[in-house]
Design a protein around this motif. Structure first.
Motif, PDB file in Angstrom:
ATOM      1  N   ASN A 189       0.814  -1.093   0.032  1.00  0.00           N
ATOM      2  CA  ASN A 189      -0.138   0.011  -0.003  1.00  0.00           C
ATOM      3  C   ASN A 189       0.867   1.241   0.035  1.00  0.00           C
ATOM      4  OD1 ASN A 189      -2.647  -1.353   0.113  1.00  0.00           O
ATOM      5  ND2 ASN A 189      -2.019  -1.775   2.445  1.00  0.00           N
ATOM      6  N   VAL A 190       0.726   2.126  -0.906  1.00  0.00           N
ATOM      7  CA  VAL A 190       1.450   3.188  -0.863  1.00  0.00           C
ATOM      8  C   VAL A 190       0.611   4.529  -0.952  1.00  0.00           C
ATOM      9  CG1 VAL A 190       3.256   2.074  -2.540  1.00  0.00           C
ATOM     10  CG2 VAL A 190       1.233   3.262  -3.558  1.00  0.00           C
ATOM     11  N   PHE A 191       1.222   5.567  -0.425  1.00  0.00           N
ATOM     12  CA  PHE A 191       0.512   6.844  -0.189  1.00  0.00           C
ATOM     13  C   PHE A 191       0.187   7.389  -1.814  1.00  0.00           C
ATOM     14  CE2 PHE A 191       2.365   6.520   3.760  1.00  0.00           C
ATOM     15  CZ  PHE A 191       1.440   6.522   4.779  1.00  0.00           C
ATOM     16  N   ALA A 192      -0.607   8.265  -1.805  1.00  0.00           N
ATOM     17  CA  ALA A 192      -0.825   8.788  -3.200  1.00  0.00           C
ATOM     18  C   ALA A 192       0.056   9.479  -3.889  1.00  0.00           C
ATOM     19  CB  ALA A 192      -2.210  10.008  -2.936  1.00  0.00           C
ATOM     20  N   HIS A 193       1.007  10.306  -3.234  1.00  0.00           N
ATOM     21  CA  HIS A 193       2.067  11.050  -3.768  1.00  0.00           C
ATOM     22  C   HIS A 193       3.017   9.971  -4.146  1.00  0.00           C
ATOM     23  CE1 HIS A 193       3.840  10.484   0.338  1.00  0.00           C
ATOM     24  NE2 HIS A 193       4.922  10.398  -0.292  1.00  0.00           N
ATOM     25  N   THR A 194       3.343   8.880  -3.320  1.00  0.00           N
ATOM     26  CA  THR A 194       4.192   7.874  -4.060  1.00  0.00           C
ATOM     27  C   THR A 194       3.433   7.357  -5.254  1.00  0.00           C
ATOM     28  OG1 THR A 194       4.950   7.311  -1.771  1.00  0.00           O
ATOM     29  CG2 THR A 194       5.416   6.101  -3.462  1.00  0.00           C
ATOM     30  N   PHE A 195       2.080   6.941  -5.183  1.00  0.00           N
ATOM     31  CA  PHE A 195       1.474   6.084  -6.446  1.00  0.00           C
ATOM     32  C   PHE A 195       1.670   7.427  -7.593  1.00  0.00           C
ATOM     33  CE2 PHE A 195      -2.108   5.671  -9.061  1.00  0.00           C
ATOM     34  CZ  PHE A 195      -2.141   4.280  -9.040  1.00  0.00           C
ATOM     35  N   ASP A 196       1.409   8.465  -7.454  1.00  0.00           N
ATOM     36  CA  ASP A 196       1.579   9.407  -8.598  1.00  0.00           C
ATOM     37  C   ASP A 196       2.980   9.469  -9.097  1.00  0.00           C
ATOM     38  OD1 ASP A 196      -1.106  10.027  -8.145  1.00  0.00           O
ATOM     39  OD2 ASP A 196      -0.864  11.657  -6.981  1.00  0.00           O
ATOM     40  N   ALA A 197       3.974   9.443  -8.322  1.00  0.00           N
ATOM     41  CA  ALA A 197       5.202   9.614  -8.763  1.00  0.00           C
ATOM     42  C   ALA A 197       5.746   8.390  -9.450  1.00  0.00           C
ATOM     43  CB  ALA A 197       6.343   9.641  -7.471  1.00  0.00           C
ATOM     44  N   LEU A 198       5.284   6.957  -9.011  1.00  0.00           N
ATOM     45  CA  LEU A 198       5.542   5.782  -9.871  1.00  0.00           C
ATOM     46  C   LEU A 198       4.740   5.747 -11.197  1.00  0.00           C
ATOM     47  CD1 LEU A 198       5.152   3.212  -6.771  1.00  0.00           C
ATOM     48  CD2 LEU A 198       7.302   3.769  -8.147  1.00  0.00           C
ATOM     49  N   PHE A 199       3.565   6.324 -11.250  1.00  0.00           N
ATOM     50  CA  PHE A 199       2.656   6.223 -12.345  1.00  0.00           C
ATOM     51  C   PHE A 199       3.369   7.193 -13.349  1.00  0.00           C
ATOM     52  CE2 PHE A 199      -0.798   7.555 -15.068  1.00  0.00           C
ATOM     53  CZ  PHE A 199      -1.578   6.449 -15.357  1.00  0.00           C
ATOM     54  N   THR A 200       3.933   8.356 -12.863  1.00  0.00           N
ATOM     55  CA  THR A 200       4.497   9.268 -13.826  1.00  0.00           C
ATOM     56  C   THR A 200       5.481   8.739 -14.542  1.00  0.00           C
ATOM     57  OG1 THR A 200       3.762  11.300 -12.434  1.00  0.00           O
ATOM     58  CG2 THR A 200       5.527  11.631 -13.975  1.00  0.00           C
ATOM     59  N   VAL A 201       6.511   7.996 -13.858  1.00  0.00           N
ATOM     60  CA  VAL A 201       7.560   7.354 -14.589  1.00  0.00           C
ATOM     61  C   VAL A 201       7.519   6.179 -15.304  1.00  0.00           C
ATOM     62  CG1 VAL A 201       9.170   8.640 -12.841  1.00  0.00           C
ATOM     63  CG2 VAL A 201       8.324   6.313 -12.375  1.00  0.00           C
ATOM     64  N   GLY A 202       6.299   5.767 -15.489  1.00  0.00           N
ATOM     65  CA  GLY A 202       5.867   4.581 -16.172  1.00  0.00           C
ATOM     66  C   GLY A 202       5.934   3.249 -15.433  1.00  0.00           C
ATOM     67  N   ALA A 203       6.082   3.379 -13.914  1.00  0.00           N
ATOM     68  CA  ALA A 203       6.465   2.245 -13.327  1.00  0.00           C
ATOM     69  C   ALA A 203       5.171   1.120 -12.923  1.00  0.00           C
ATOM     70  CB  ALA A 203       7.006   2.434 -11.904  1.00  0.00           C
ATOM     71  N   LEU A 204       3.947   1.718 -13.097  1.00  0.00           N
ATOM     72  CA  LEU A 204       2.862   1.333 -12.839  1.00  0.00           C
ATOM     73  C   LEU A 204       1.824   0.978 -14.316  1.00  0.00           C
ATOM     74  CD1 LEU A 204       1.418   3.105  -9.770  1.00  0.00           C
ATOM     75  CD2 LEU A 204       2.504   1.046  -9.830  1.00  0.00           C
ATOM     76  N   HIS A 205       1.273  -0.330 -14.153  1.00  0.00           N
ATOM     77  CA  HIS A 205       0.399  -0.617 -15.303  1.00  0.00           C
ATOM     78  C   HIS A 205      -0.905  -1.237 -14.588  1.00  0.00           C
ATOM     79  CE1 HIS A 205       4.158  -0.423 -17.665  1.00  0.00           C
ATOM     80  NE2 HIS A 205       4.788  -1.136 -16.863  1.00  0.00           N
ATOM     81  N   THR A 206      -1.643  -1.362 -15.485  1.00  0.00           N
ATOM     82  CA  THR A 206      -3.126  -1.751 -14.921  1.00  0.00           C
ATOM     83  C   THR A 206      -3.566  -2.903 -15.625  1.00  0.00           C
ATOM     84  OG1 THR A 206      -5.351  -1.026 -14.689  1.00  0.00           O
ATOM     85  CG2 THR A 206      -4.430  -0.160 -16.676  1.00  0.00           C
TER      86      THR A 206
ATOM     87  N   ASP B 114      -9.579  -3.212 -17.307  1.00  0.00           N
ATOM     88  CA  ASP B 114     -10.227  -2.130 -16.693  1.00  0.00           C
ATOM     89  C   ASP B 114     -10.785  -2.468 -15.179  1.00  0.00           C
ATOM     90  OD1 ASP B 114     -12.100  -4.297 -17.152  1.00  0.00           O
ATOM     91  OD2 ASP B 114     -13.796  -3.108 -17.834  1.00  0.00           O
ATOM     92  N   THR B 115      -9.825  -3.392 -14.515  1.00  0.00           N
ATOM     93  CA  THR B 115     -10.193  -3.692 -13.187  1.00  0.00           C
ATOM     94  C   THR B 115      -9.856  -2.629 -12.165  1.00  0.00           C
ATOM     95  OG1 THR B 115      -8.287  -4.812 -12.881  1.00  0.00           O
ATOM     96  CG2 THR B 115     -10.078  -6.084 -13.813  1.00  0.00           C
ATOM     97  N   GLY B 116      -8.956  -1.664 -12.423  1.00  0.00           N
ATOM     98  CA  GLY B 116      -8.534  -0.851 -11.521  1.00  0.00           C
ATOM     99  C   GLY B 116      -7.239  -1.503 -10.596  1.00  0.00           C
ATOM    100  N   ILE B 117      -6.979  -2.525 -10.909  1.00  0.00           N
ATOM    101  CA  ILE B 117      -5.731  -3.268 -10.283  1.00  0.00           C
ATOM    102  C   ILE B 117      -4.397  -2.649 -10.955  1.00  0.00           C
ATOM    103  CG2 ILE B 117      -4.701  -5.514  -9.537  1.00  0.00           C
ATOM    104  CD1 ILE B 117      -7.560  -6.625  -9.431  1.00  0.00           C
ATOM    105  N   PHE B 118      -3.822  -2.303 -10.008  1.00  0.00           N
ATOM    106  CA  PHE B 118      -2.439  -2.004 -10.674  1.00  0.00           C
ATOM    107  C   PHE B 118      -1.191  -2.746 -10.216  1.00  0.00           C
ATOM    108  CE2 PHE B 118      -4.890   1.886 -10.730  1.00  0.00           C
ATOM    109  CZ  PHE B 118      -4.123   2.624 -11.745  1.00  0.00           C
ATOM    110  N   ILE B 119      -0.211  -2.985 -11.206  1.00  0.00           N
ATOM    111  CA  ILE B 119       1.013  -3.929 -11.001  1.00  0.00           C
ATOM    112  C   ILE B 119       2.375  -2.903 -11.107  1.00  0.00           C
ATOM    113  CG2 ILE B 119      -0.017  -5.910 -11.522  1.00  0.00           C
ATOM    114  CD1 ILE B 119       0.994  -5.478 -14.382  1.00  0.00           C
ATOM    115  N   LEU B 120       3.300  -3.288 -10.392  1.00  0.00           N
ATOM    116  CA  LEU B 120       4.718  -2.652 -10.547  1.00  0.00           C
ATOM    117  C   LEU B 120       5.786  -3.399 -11.268  1.00  0.00           C
ATOM    118  CD1 LEU B 120       6.089  -0.261  -8.860  1.00  0.00           C
ATOM    119  CD2 LEU B 120       6.930  -1.820  -7.488  1.00  0.00           C
ATOM    120  N   SER B 121       6.450  -2.467 -12.045  1.00  0.00           N
ATOM    121  CA  SER B 121       7.648  -2.994 -13.014  1.00  0.00           C
ATOM    122  C   SER B 121       8.509  -3.501 -11.982  1.00  0.00           C
ATOM    123  CB  SER B 121       8.136  -1.695 -13.819  1.00  0.00           C
ATOM    124  OG  SER B 121       7.034  -1.340 -14.723  1.00  0.00           O
ATOM    125  N   GLU B 122       9.241  -4.357 -12.302  1.00  0.00           N
ATOM    126  CA  GLU B 122      10.524  -5.117 -11.859  1.00  0.00           C
ATOM    127  C   GLU B 122      11.600  -4.385 -11.115  1.00  0.00           C
ATOM    128  OE1 GLU B 122      11.751  -8.783 -13.212  1.00  0.00           O
ATOM    129  OE2 GLU B 122       9.753  -9.520 -13.967  1.00  0.00           O
TER     130      GLU B 122
END
Length: 871
Positions: free
Chosen positions: A821-838, A841-849
């Protein structure tokens, strides 16, 4: 109405849903009567079966309108033919897909119930002193039923909003052209939807409701403000029954191969009792063959006390047991016996941290579940809910994978419990009714967020007094919830201590005293000083646990120590690692401790609550006395330490203080730390007499001091804060969910409001409260991480498996152990650099290795190296 079939023929019926997989149609009549049957059974647990049946029967009444049937026809046609070329689509005269929710189908049923009970209650008035009370009970029922039906897609609506809009009255007066009430009612009567409602049905419904309201209004332990809260909570429970019934019937139609997961199968508690008692008999047999052990003798005493207490009447209990006293098994012994004694439906363990759910659930599962046995959920007694790994978008797929706690024994988190009780929307509240007719075991109750104190106490009072639940508050550091400072808000109802009178409690703590505590806070130290302190302690004791207050300190101290401590002897634990990662590390740590190998662990406070590890020495950063007591529970936990002659010796606990640490986002720790400094000063001067620092009397004084602080008094009722986290004034969420006394529309004069003319009545700002409430101050989002081969395999399977596949449900449950579980600012930072993928359409996110490290866990730099960026 007419809908488009595959063969383009027309037919006449009313449809609730069209299955996506094969185009099968669910008749609206079947959906409504099926939902009504489920809602009736669920609402019977809170004494309102007829109310449950009514709201289930009419919740989708608006779907009988021509407007909704046309909306459904266009939606189905669009989904089916959206891939045709332009000429083909033009031939079908298809426009864009209708907007979800564009046709109101919720208000019609709500208006029907309001009209029925307004008429009934006005004719039910009799000329005596209680006539106005009777009238308002009828209107109160009409309002509750209206709210439940009108809210079943949005989450509970406001009675009045904090923008001073009289929302409920406006919704009741919604125009016909938007509700289609008259037409829908006519079509429903043509299908004889109300045929089963006899002449006395509505009067019987009001009568059963009056019985519940009378019990609430005559509850001598509740304040007027609490009674207002109770009426709102009763509404939420009834709403929960409707949501679960509606979702269950819909899911069973949409996914018939998954329908069996929704079956409510009752546990045979005698089977569980026999297995638990067999376990304790084994303990007794082993004890007879071994030398006397004071720790084991006390654990046996605790378990025997729980066995006898289980035959008591339902209510609130406390189980105050020193860490290492065996309260998990003892509370299970109480729970299965008590469930059988009162014919209860389930046992729910509410645990503060996901990190210890698997540990405790595994322990219980080993006792109760055997391969091929008993046939309860195919032999599965235990359901674990590890995290918030649930899609945010409410699709058929997300409804399928959303647990509703349908198991004999459930392990969940305090966050999930609080979200079910107070959160907005419909996802969490679906489970709420499962807390009725249940044994609720709250483990490490001292970790309850302070801003939820009054909300929690009032909810628990209602569940135990008016919903046939029993609660057990377990901890070594029992907070004083029955004596909170603001009297009119109300405290927890008096609880029965299972261990017994205070003298027995003192004797138990004295017997289980396994550590000496040393105050070394007089000289705060920097990183180098604390590194040397930990190194020296490790050199002396060879097994040392260092517990810090922040992940920044855990990361810095670990990295500094890694320069001198061998890699195989040094460990780091924090919530930057997924649950499976922490479990593997803890398994390694336990193995080393058992083998007597040198082991140095740097951890955040996640290790304090219930984690079964035992070190010779514990070093704890200064915090509240409750935290220090929990830390001490990880030292000489089983009284196993011996000197060279085999005599018992105590473990050693050291309290230290860093020169600086950022606790701005951890006000509870900061306040506890300040109070603890004063207690340590008094303890050093022998103010408390010759007693151990962890004595229950000192603990009680700590909590009393804590509650009387400015921070404590302001926080307990959940103050409303702005986007910067600053309080907006005196307004609280507890007020919004009870009397709403500061809202101009509810009349500021509480005395006048609570006269017979206007009381009981609903005043809550349900939707505003739901949008505001968060069980933790900084809400987090769950993401699945690629930890080891299993984690990578799960991610691959989730991405490649159809969400309609029955296997997908199990994959999501398995993946919870591989999520953080990550805080919103951490989630946004990861999403911005392309570290997260969905995942679709389930809303479930996965992290790059590249962003997950084998030692530290989450790596924001994407380098999978040791130098984790502090955050």
């Amino acid at each position: 109405m007419t809908l488009l079939r595959d063969d383009a023929h027309l037919y006449c019926t009313f449809i609730a849903h069209v299955r996506q997989s094969d185009g099968a149609e669910q008749p609206l009549y079947d959906h409504l009567t099926g939902t009504a049957a489920i809602a009736k059974a669920l609402a019977a647990k809170i004494g309102l079966p007829l109310s449950g049946e009514l709201i289930g029967l009419v919740h989708d009444l608006g779907k009988y309108s021509t407007a909704f049937q046309e909306y459904l026809k266009k939606s189905v046609a669009y989904d089916k033919y959206q891939h045709l070329d332009e000429d083909e689509e033009a031939g079908l005269l298809l426009d864009s897909k209708p907007k979800r929710g564009s046709v109101d189908h919720s208000t019609a049923g709500a208006i029907y119930l309001n009209e029925q009970f307004k008429k009934l209650s006005s004719s039910y008035i009799q000329a005596h002193s209680q006539q106005k009370i009777r009238r308002y009970e009828g209107q109160l029922l009409a309002d509750m039923l209206f709210i439940c039906v009108a809210s079943h897609h949005s989450g509970l609506i406001n009675i009045v909003g904090q923008n001073t809009q009289p929302y409920l009255s406006e919704r009741k007066n919604k125009p016909e052209e938007k509700t289609h009430y008259t037409q829908a009612l006519e079509h429903a009567q043509q299908e004889q939807l109300f045929a089963q409602l006899g002449g006395s049905f509505k009067k019987d419904t009001l009568k059963e409701f009056q019985s519940i309201v009378k019990k609430i209004m005559t509850d001598s332990r509740a304040t007027d403000k609490q009674k207002d809260f109770y009426l709102g909570f009763l509404t939420r429970l009834l709403f929960s029954c409707l949501i679960d019934a509606d979702r269950s019937n819909s899911i069973a139609f949409e996914h018939p191969n998954q329908a069996h997961l929704l079956d409510c199968k009752r546990a045979d508690w005698q089977i569980a009792i026999d297995k638990v008692e067999t376990l304790y008999q084994g303990f007794a047999d082993k004890a007879e063959q071994s030398p006397p052990n004071p720790i084991n003798e006390q654990r046996n005493h605790i378990a025997q006390t729980c066995l006898h207490a289980a035959q008591s009447d339902q209510g609130i209990f406390t189980l105050t047991v020193p860490t290492g006293g065996g309260k998990t098994l003892a509370s299970l012994r109480f729970a299965v016996q008590h469930a059988k004694r009162h014919n209860l439906e389930r046992i729910v363990y509410i645990i503060p941290f996901t990190s210890i759910i698997e540990q405790n659930a595994t322990e219980v599962r080993k006792i109760l579940e055997e391969e091929g046995s008993d046939g309860i959920f195919d032999g599965q007694w235990v359901l674990e809910q590890h995290s918030n790994l649930e899609p945010e978008v409410q699709t058929w797929q997300s409804k399928l994978i959303m647990d509703n706690w349908n198991a004999p024994i459930v392990f969940t988190t305090m966050v999930q419990f609080l979200e079910s009780c107070f959160g907005g929307g419909t996802k969490g509240v679906r489970r709420l009714h499962q807390l009725s007719r249940a044994v609720l075991i709250f483990d490490e109750i001292q970790t309850l967020p302070m801003n939820c104190y009054y909300l929690f106490c009032s909810a628990l009072n209602f569940l135990t007094t008016h919903a046939s639940a029993t609660a057990v508050l377990c901890t070594a550091t029992q907070p004083v919830l029955d004596n909170l400072p603001i009297a009119h808000n109300g405290s927890l109802n008096p609880a029965t201590e299972i261990i017994g009178e205070r003298a027995q409690l003192h004797n138990l703590f004295d017997t289980l005293q396994r550590v000496d505590i040393h105050d070394h806070t007089e000289k705060p130290q920097d990183l180098d000083g604390l590194t040397n302190y930990a190194s020296d302690n490790f050199a002396k004791f060879s097994s040392t646990l260092v517990i810090v207050n922040t992940k920044v300190w855990a990361s810095q101290l670990y990295q500094k120590l890694s320069e001198t401590v061998p890699e195989d002897e040094l460990y780091h634990l924090s919530t930057s690692q997924c649950a499976r990662h922490r479990k593997d590390l803890l398994d390694q740590i336990r193995h080393r401790l058992k083998q007597g190998l040198p082991t140095l662990v740097i951890s955040t406070q996640l290790i304090e609550a219930g984690v079964d590890v035992s070190f010779r020495s514990v070093v704890r950063f200064l915090a509240g006395l409750d935290s220090i007591a929990q830390a001490a529970g990880r030292c000489n936990r089983h009284g196993e330490m011996r000197d060279d002659q085999g005599a018992s010796v105590k473990g050693q606990v050291f309290i230290i203080c860093p020169e600086s640490e950022n606790l701005n986002k951890l006000p509870t720790i900061a306040q506890g730390k300040a109070i603890m400094s004063n207690i340590l000063s008094q303890w050093a001067h022998n103010t408390y007499g010759d007693v151990h620092l962890l004595h229950p009397d000192i603990m009680q004084q700590f909590f009393h001091h804590y509650y009387q602080t400015e921070h404590g008094i302001k926080e307990m009722a959940y103050p409303i804060k702005d986007s910067r986290g600053k309080s907006t004034g005196t307004e609280t969420l507890y007020n919004w969910l009870s009397s709403n006394s500061t809202n101009p529309l509810t009349n500021n004069n509480n005395t006048q409001r609570h006269q017979a003319e206007q009381f009981p009545q609903l005043w809550q700002s349900f939707m505003d409260a739901g949008r505001t409430f968060k069980a933790i101050d900084a809400p987090t989002k769950a993401i699945i991480v690629p930890y080891l081969e299993k984690g990578r395999h799960l991610i691959s399977a989730l991405c490649n498996t159809s969400v309609n596949d029955s296997h997908f449900y199990q994959l999501v449950r398995d993946a919870q152990q591989y999520s953080i579980n990550v805080f919103a600012h951490t989630f946004d930072a990861l999403f911005t650099v392309g570290a997260l993928h969905t995942v679709r359409d389930t809303g479930i996110f996965i992290l790059s290795e590249a962003f997950y490290d084998a030692q530290m866990g989450l790596n924001l730099e994407g380098t999978s190296e040791l130098d984790l960026l502090a955050f």
